[in-house]
Structures are given as C-alpha cells and as structure tokens.
Design a protein around this motif. Structure first.
Motif, PDB file in Angstrom:
ATOM      1  N   ILE A  75     -10.094  72.536  77.591  1.00 36.14           N
ATOM      2  CA  ILE A  75     -10.871  72.308  76.660  1.00 36.14           C
ATOM      3  C   ILE A  75     -10.656  73.346  75.180  1.00 36.14           C
ATOM      4  CG2 ILE A  75     -13.361  73.072  75.690  1.00 36.14           C
ATOM      5  CD1 ILE A  75     -14.272  72.234  78.822  1.00 36.14           C
ATOM      6  N   ILE A  76     -10.302  72.955  74.282  1.00 37.79           N
ATOM      7  CA  ILE A  76     -10.007  73.735  73.166  1.00 37.79           C
ATOM      8  C   ILE A  76     -11.194  73.766  72.064  1.00 37.79           C
ATOM      9  CG2 ILE A  76      -8.337  73.861  71.109  1.00 37.79           C
ATOM     10  CD1 ILE A  76      -6.512  71.975  72.447  1.00 37.79           C
ATOM     11  N   GLU A  77     -11.678  74.822  72.116  1.00 35.96           N
ATOM     12  CA  GLU A  77     -13.219  74.990  71.532  1.00 35.96           C
ATOM     13  C   GLU A  77     -13.345  76.609  71.298  1.00 35.96           C
ATOM     14  OE1 GLU A  77     -16.435  74.978  69.713  1.00 35.96           O
ATOM     15  OE2 GLU A  77     -16.019  72.956  70.614  1.00 35.96           O
ATOM     16  N   ASP A  78     -13.924  77.000  70.052  1.00 41.25           N
ATOM     17  CA  ASP A  78     -13.944  78.410  69.736  1.00 41.25           C
ATOM     18  C   ASP A  78     -15.441  78.915  70.062  1.00 41.25           C
ATOM     19  OD1 ASP A  78     -14.887  76.886  67.785  1.00 41.25           O
ATOM     20  OD2 ASP A  78     -14.341  78.491  66.299  1.00 41.25           O
ATOM     21  N   GLU A  79     -16.361  78.051  70.418  1.00 46.88           N
ATOM     22  CA  GLU A  79     -17.566  78.358  70.557  1.00 46.88           C
ATOM     23  C   GLU A  79     -17.847  78.377  71.927  1.00 46.88           C
ATOM     24  OE1 GLU A  79     -19.949  79.331  68.713  1.00 46.88           O
ATOM     25  OE2 GLU A  79     -19.025  79.021  66.626  1.00 46.88           O
ATOM     26  N   PRO A  80     -18.072  79.594  72.572  1.00 45.29           N
ATOM     27  CA  PRO A  80     -18.431  79.754  73.940  1.00 45.29           C
ATOM     28  C   PRO A  80     -19.486  78.745  74.566  1.00 45.29           C
ATOM     29  CG  PRO A  80     -18.066  82.107  73.149  1.00 45.29           C
ATOM     30  CD  PRO A  80     -18.428  81.009  71.879  1.00 45.29           C
ATOM     31  N   ILE A  81     -20.698  78.720  73.818  1.00 47.64           N
ATOM     32  CA  ILE A  81     -21.715  77.925  74.686  1.00 47.64           C
ATOM     33  C   ILE A  81     -21.233  76.392  74.471  1.00 47.64           C
ATOM     34  CG2 ILE A  81     -23.964  76.980  74.189  1.00 47.64           C
ATOM     35  CD1 ILE A  81     -24.710  79.946  73.194  1.00 47.64           C
ATOM     36  N   ILE A  82     -20.568  75.956  73.418  1.00 50.33           N
ATOM     37  CA  ILE A  82     -20.117  74.664  73.322  1.00 50.33           C
ATOM     38  C   ILE A  82     -18.989  74.323  74.703  1.00 50.33           C
ATOM     39  CG2 ILE A  82     -18.998  72.748  72.048  1.00 50.33           C
ATOM     40  CD1 ILE A  82     -20.380  73.799  69.536  1.00 50.33           C
ATOM     41  N   ALA A  83     -18.154  75.262  74.741  1.00 52.63           N
ATOM     42  CA  ALA A  83     -17.160  75.328  75.735  1.00 52.63           C
ATOM     43  C   ALA A  83     -17.814  75.131  77.332  1.00 52.63           C
ATOM     44  CB  ALA A  83     -16.229  76.332  75.403  1.00 52.63           C
ATOM     45  N   LEU A  84     -18.840  75.861  77.347  1.00 46.90           N
ATOM     46  CA  LEU A  84     -19.525  75.931  78.629  1.00 46.90           C
ATOM     47  C   LEU A  84     -20.143  74.389  78.870  1.00 46.90           C
ATOM     48  CD1 LEU A  84     -20.251  77.206  81.142  1.00 46.90           C
ATOM     49  CD2 LEU A  84     -22.395  78.367  79.842  1.00 46.90           C
ATOM     50  N   ASP A  85     -20.911  73.953  77.875  1.00 46.53           N
ATOM     51  CA  ASP A  85     -21.564  72.703  77.987  1.00 46.53           C
ATOM     52  C   ASP A  85     -20.460  71.624  78.326  1.00 46.53           C
ATOM     53  OD1 ASP A  85     -23.860  73.607  77.360  1.00 46.53           O
ATOM     54  OD2 ASP A  85     -23.924  73.094  75.178  1.00 46.53           O
ATOM     55  N   LEU A  86     -19.018  71.538  77.528  1.00 42.46           N
ATOM     56  CA  LEU A  86     -18.181  70.690  77.895  1.00 42.46           C
ATOM     57  C   LEU A  86     -17.744  70.764  79.210  1.00 42.46           C
ATOM     58  CD1 LEU A  86     -16.228  70.864  74.658  1.00 42.46           C
ATOM     59  CD2 LEU A  86     -17.747  69.061  75.359  1.00 42.46           C
ATOM     60  N   ALA A  87     -17.391  72.117  79.823  1.00 44.55           N
ATOM     61  CA  ALA A  87     -17.077  72.377  81.248  1.00 44.55           C
ATOM     62  C   ALA A  87     -18.064  71.809  82.294  1.00 44.55           C
ATOM     63  CB  ALA A  87     -17.107  73.917  81.354  1.00 44.55           C
ATOM     64  N   THR A  88     -19.352  72.030  81.906  1.00 46.30           N
ATOM     65  CA  THR A  88     -20.482  71.351  82.782  1.00 46.30           C
ATOM     66  C   THR A  88     -20.194  69.788  82.880  1.00 46.30           C
ATOM     67  OG1 THR A  88     -21.911  73.271  82.375  1.00 46.30           O
ATOM     68  CG2 THR A  88     -22.879  71.424  83.444  1.00 46.30           C
ATOM     69  N   VAL A  89     -20.191  69.389  81.791  1.00 46.32           N
ATOM     70  CA  VAL A  89     -19.979  67.774  81.776  1.00 46.32           C
ATOM     71  C   VAL A  89     -18.745  67.457  82.646  1.00 46.32           C
ATOM     72  CG1 VAL A  89     -19.697  65.646  80.474  1.00 46.32           C
ATOM     73  CG2 VAL A  89     -21.260  67.490  79.683  1.00 46.32           C
ATOM     74  N   VAL A  90     -17.509  68.173  82.462  1.00 51.40           N
ATOM     75  CA  VAL A  90     -16.247  67.728  82.910  1.00 51.40           C
ATOM     76  C   VAL A  90     -16.445  68.058  84.470  1.00 51.40           C
ATOM     77  CG1 VAL A  90     -14.058  68.448  83.500  1.00 51.40           C
ATOM     78  CG2 VAL A  90     -14.900  68.282  81.214  1.00 51.40           C
ATOM     79  N   GLU A  91     -17.094  69.116  84.820  1.00 49.01           N
ATOM     80  CA  GLU A  91     -17.185  69.112  86.200  1.00 49.01           C
ATOM     81  C   GLU A  91     -18.221  68.279  87.194  1.00 49.01           C
ATOM     82  OE1 GLU A  91     -18.065  73.431  86.373  1.00 49.01           O
ATOM     83  OE2 GLU A  91     -15.960  73.923  85.977  1.00 49.01           O
ATOM     84  N   ARG A  92     -19.160  67.941  86.392  1.00 48.51           N
ATOM     85  CA  ARG A  92     -20.008  67.000  87.073  1.00 48.51           C
ATOM     86  C   ARG A  92     -19.391  65.543  87.233  1.00 48.51           C
ATOM     87  NH1 ARG A  92     -25.815  68.453  83.721  1.00 48.51           N
ATOM     88  NH2 ARG A  92     -26.177  70.140  84.682  1.00 48.51           N
TER      89      ARG A  92
END
Length: 256
Positions: free
Chosen positions: A136-153
């Motif tokens: 994930i290439i993303e400089d906003e931590p909250i957005i990166a976390l949201d993306l990580a959640t989708v990825v892991e689900r």
C-alpha cells in the motif's frame, strides 16, 4: 441536450469500466470506440432511457455482447473459464461504477432477481484462489488502515506500507508484492505515478491507483491506468477492483 453534451461527462468513467472489464487499456478503449460508433450509426437508440449514463452503458453492453466481448475476455486468462462473465459485469457496474442493482439489471437487460443473484455470486467467484501480498502506497495513515482492512478481509496480506516514492520502490524490491495500491500525491510531494513507474521497471505486478482527482488521469490524451479508484472510496469498490486486477494478472505472486 445534444448527444455529445449528454455523454461527455460519462465517457471517462465508461473508459475506466471498459478497461477493468477487459483487463486492458487498449481493449477497453476499443470497445468504447465501437460503442460510440454504434450510437452514431443509430442515434435514435440512445434516447430510449431517461438517464444518458444508463443509456450509454446499456449500449456499451449491447456492443460488447454483439461483438463477442465475453468470448474475448475469456481468452485473456485461463481462469476466466471458471468465472461467470455476467456475475463479474453486474459486480463492476454496482461496486465500481456506482449503479444500483436495478440500474445494472436495466443496463444488462436482465431482470432484477437475476442481477441480485449475480451480485451475491460474483465476489465469491473472484476471490477464490487469488490470495496474494499487497503493498500500500499511501501517506495518510487512516486511509492506509482502511485499505489494509479491505485487503485482509479479502484474504490477502499487507506486506508493507509506504509514504513516499523512495520508500515505495525500496519496499517493492524487498517484498516483491503481488499487487500494489498507490495514491497519487505522497508525503514528501513526490508522485505515486513516478513510484509506480519505477516499480514496474523491475517488477511485473498489477497496480490500482487511488486518487481524489480521477479526471486528471482520464483525459484520453496520454496512457492511462487500467485500474483507478476515486477518493473517497467505498470498501466495496476497492474489493471489486482488487479482485478484478488479480483476476487478470497472469501469475499473481503468492503471499508468504
């Protein structure tokens, strides 16, 4: 409203949809051109629906079906024979393009019950056998976390995150991910587009761009990304696009 004015706002997004559907910028754009040629040949067909957007997508699918689009897509990847094309199309129309299930049914010329059943089946079919690692290439931590959640689900693994172009290239070399999710504007004002260009020079990996300004990348004036998500995004949109990108990847990297 004139034909050109009616369709102009929707063409960049139709191109995006066609590229995701075919897994190729060249193929997607070719189908859009064929659609527009069909409309110009029979402009009276375009006015049959109150919504120009629905009418445009409906005619695109008519062109897709008449030219053997589903057969063309099936030749792109050996796994396509295991996936129902109708399910994938309904999922992309609703999750990526933002149509309601009823609108998707209208576009596909199927009944609502069939569209709803296709939507339920689509995600499960696309997810099977596609687990991989994701950078994930993303400089906003909250957005990166949201993306990580989708990825892991979805059953994938986040191998790392990066906030700058330099970090992104280093971590791609380190982890060799099977998929990259990339923002456009990064922490040090570097470009996610440049980061991806550097990564692709050494790795064959599918990339999904994420941006608040998709119109800047969908101008038709230069090479454009096949996979593009607009911020703010819905988790369903990210999930659908991830599944589609991996679906067309010839040899997705395995998660380790």
């Amino acid at each position: 409203m004139s034909f050109s004015n009616a369709i102009r706002p929707h063409l960049p997004y139709l191109r995006r949809y066609a590229r995701i559907l075919t897994g190729s910028q060249a193929s997607g754009d070719a189908y859009v051109r064929a659609c527009l040629e069909a409309v110009l040949a029979n402009p009276q067909d375009f006015g049959r629906h109150d919504s120009p957007k629905i009418a445009l997508y409906q005619l695109f699918h008519a062109t897709w079906d008449s030219s053997g689009g589903a057969d063309h897509a099936s030749a792109l990847d050996r796994r396509l024979s295991q996936i129902t094309p109708l399910h994938r199309q309904v999922m992309l129309l609703t999750s990526v393009e933002g149509f309601s299930t009823a609108d998707a049914a209208t576009i596909m010329r199927i009944d609502l019950a069939e569209a709803e059943a296709a939507l339920v089946s689509a995600q499960k079919e696309l997810e099977e056998g596609l687990a991989t690692s994701v950078l994930i290439i993303e400089d906003e931590p909250i957005i990166a976390l949201d993306l990580a959640t989708v990825v892991e689900r979805l059953g994938h693994r986040v191998c790392d995150t990066a906030r700058t172009r330099t970090e992104a290239v280093q971590k791609a070399d380190q982890h060799r991910p099977g998929l990259v999710l990339a923002d456009i504007q990064l922490a040090d004002n570097s470009s996610g587009i440049d980061a991806v260009r550097d990564i692709l020079s050494g790795h064959d990996v599918p990339v999904i761009f994420i941006t608040a300004y998709p119109e800047r990348l969908l101008t038709g004036e230069r090479p454009e990304p096949t996979y593009l998500i607009t911020k703010p995004f819905m988790p369903e949109t990210v999930a659908a696009t991830i599944s589609q990108a991996l679906f067309f990847a010839a040899e997705p990297a395995e998660a380790s």
